[in-house]
Design an enzyme around this catalytic site. Structure first.
Site, PDB file in Angstrom:
ATOM      1  N   CYS A  65      -1.955   8.941   2.760  1.00 34.83           N
ATOM      2  CA  CYS A  65      -1.866   8.499   1.371  1.00 34.83           C
ATOM      3  C   CYS A  65      -3.168   8.734   0.626  1.00 34.83           C
ATOM      4  O   CYS A  65      -3.157   9.024  -0.573  1.00 34.83           O
ATOM      5  CB  CYS A  65      -1.507   7.013   1.313  1.00 34.83           C
ATOM      6  N   GLU A 103       0.886  -1.172   0.000  1.00 37.79           N
ATOM      7  CA  GLU A 103       0.000   0.000   0.000  1.00 37.79           C
ATOM      8  C   GLU A 103       0.914   1.209   0.000  1.00 37.79           C
ATOM      9  O   GLU A 103       1.558   1.502   1.003  1.00 37.79           O
ATOM     10  CB  GLU A 103      -0.920  -0.020   1.217  1.00 37.79           C
TER      11      GLU A 103
END
Length: 455
Positions: free
Chosen positions: A263, A229
């Site tokens: 993010c 990720e």
């Protein structure tokens, strides 16, 4: 070398940690391997009970751990409380659904043959985790992985080593075997050798694309499963029929929560020309009104950046974008005084080839871009190497669905801020990584989908 944790609100040292030497790491790997052999045979019901106990331990210590995050990486305390509570929710989710997610899948083949797929654990899994959500990132990997029967080895960011030790204590106090979850204090350049060790069976990383490439390369050489990720530059598309009250208010939160250090933050705001001026004016006004300050103060909206080097790097990206022709609407300079504070910042008229358009800005800096129509918005949304999440704003749900379906990302939200949820898979495409966390997709990532044929 030694590791130091620093309070980003003051610049003062909190604690010093010695790295684990090779003998300590070797012993941890041995202990993980031994523990796995018995842990994998523990019933799913017993593992679910421990996940529920994790939630109880976390809830009893919510304020303590929220304060710890504020001290180590500058998260406002109320947001830290929310992070701990979300971790507890995750634990409760897998306590309730873990057995369902892992049940054997019966498949009909031939008469008199019993054929099915079982989801069996792999072994010790190494997790390389970041500082920005120091509890959530760890728990969203560890709880499903352990519930599936694996054991976990955490290489946390040195920025939040206090949080790493606290998480280790949570698992132990909840009743997990002592070596089912272990924290390793090692330098980044030692990760490759740990991945190569035969006792480690898989790797997961949440972090930068650069770090993801390094981990994927090391794991690939050793034929080991990875879940990555990575970074994001998420588009936030505001169409001409959007509810601007909701779109503006949510955009401010989506860009600045956790100091903008997320993010899946809304980083590129792509606004239809018909509402561009009104949206931008209101957005700038609300960004300017945010309170920047001490993360332990209840009135604070935006705390400090986690480290001084991160603050400096963000400012360099902003200044380079302004030098290239971007217009600074607000913010744009580190705040004077102690701590690593950067104000909410808005850039408009941003050239295509400057950092604010081509790089991830990991801080409270928003890029607002005017688009002519849906097609223009979709093209710009996809004009990036990243593909983590996205958000589309319109009062026409089917129009929102149509636009969302054309955006290249791991997730698309319509009239909602991008977020992770234990009930839904989470992951990206392109340079934002691969594989899934959360839901039944995540718990199965570190399992062997083993086929059985019994005649």
């Amino acid at each position: 070398m030694t590791f130091e944790t620093t309070n980003p609100a003051t610049g003062e040292r909190i604690d010093t940690y010695q790295p684990h030497d090779e003998a300590t790491v070797d012993a941890a790997l041995d202990d993980a391997t031994t523990t796995f052999e018995s842990w994998r045979d523990r019933s799913i019901e017993a593992r679910q009970e421990l996940a529920a106990e994790l939630a109880s331990v976390l809830r009893a210590r919510t304020d303590k751990y929220a304060q710890m995050m504020a001290d180590e990486m500058g998260k406002p305390v109320d947001q830290g409380v929310g992070e701990v509570e979300k971790c507890a929710w995750l634990c409760e989710h897998y306590a309730e659904r873990g057995g369902e997610y892992l049940q054997d899948e019966r498949i009909g083949t031939e008469p008199n043959a019993e054929t099915y797929v079982a989801y069996e654990p792999l072994g010790p899994v190494l997790a390389v985790m970041p500082w920005n959500f120091p509890f959530w990132q760890v728990f969203r990997f560890a709880v499903p992985a352990l519930t599936a029967g694996n054991v976990a080895l955490l290489k946390h960011s040195p920025t939040t080593f206090g949080c790493a030790e606290a998480i280790e204590t949570v698992f132990r106090d909840a009743g997990y075997p002592e070596s089912a979850f272990q924290s390793l204090r090692v330098e980044a350049d030692r990760v490759e050798s740990i991945i190569a060790d035969d006792r480690v069976r898989a790797v997961t990383l949440t972090g930068s694309t650069r770090a993801g490439r390094a981990v994927a390369e090391a794991a690939g050489r050793n034929i080991k499963k990875t879940v990555l990720e990575l970074g994001g530059s998420d588009p936030y598309v505001v169409l001409d029929d959007a509810d601007l009250d909701d779109a503006v208010e949510t955009a401010v939160t989506a860009r600045t929560q956790n100091g903008g250090q997320s993010c899946i933050a809304a980083k590129r705001l792509l606004v239809h020309t018909d509402v561009y001026d009104e949206f931008t004016d209101r957005f700038v006004e609300e960004m300017t009104a945010l309170t920047v300050g001490d993360p332990t103060d209840d009135e604070t909206d935006v705390g400090p950046q986690a480290r001084e080097d991160l603050l400096e790097g963000l400012d360099e990206q902003v200044q380079a974008s302004v030098d290239a022709g971007a217009t600074l609407q607000c913010g744009g300079d580190p705040l004077d005084g102690d701590g690593f504070y950067y104000p909410p910042t808005v850039l408009t008229d941003v050239p295509e080839d400057c950092p604010a358009r081509t790089e991830e800005l990991f801080g409270p800096v928003a890029t607002v871009v005017e688009v002519e129509d849906e097609a223009d918005a979709i093209a710009l949304a996809n004009d990036t190497n990243y593909g983590l999440s996205s958000s589309v704003w319109t009062e026409d749900r089917e129009r929102g669905r149509r636009v969302a379906e054309q955006i290249e990302a791991g997730a698309a939200f319509v009239n909602e801020m991008s977020k992770s949820d234990p009930r839904l898979p989470f992951g990206g495409v392109k340079d934002s990584g691969y594989g899934s966390e959360l839901s039944h997709h995540g718990i199965r990532e570190f399992t062997n989908a083993k086929t059985y044929w019994i005649q």
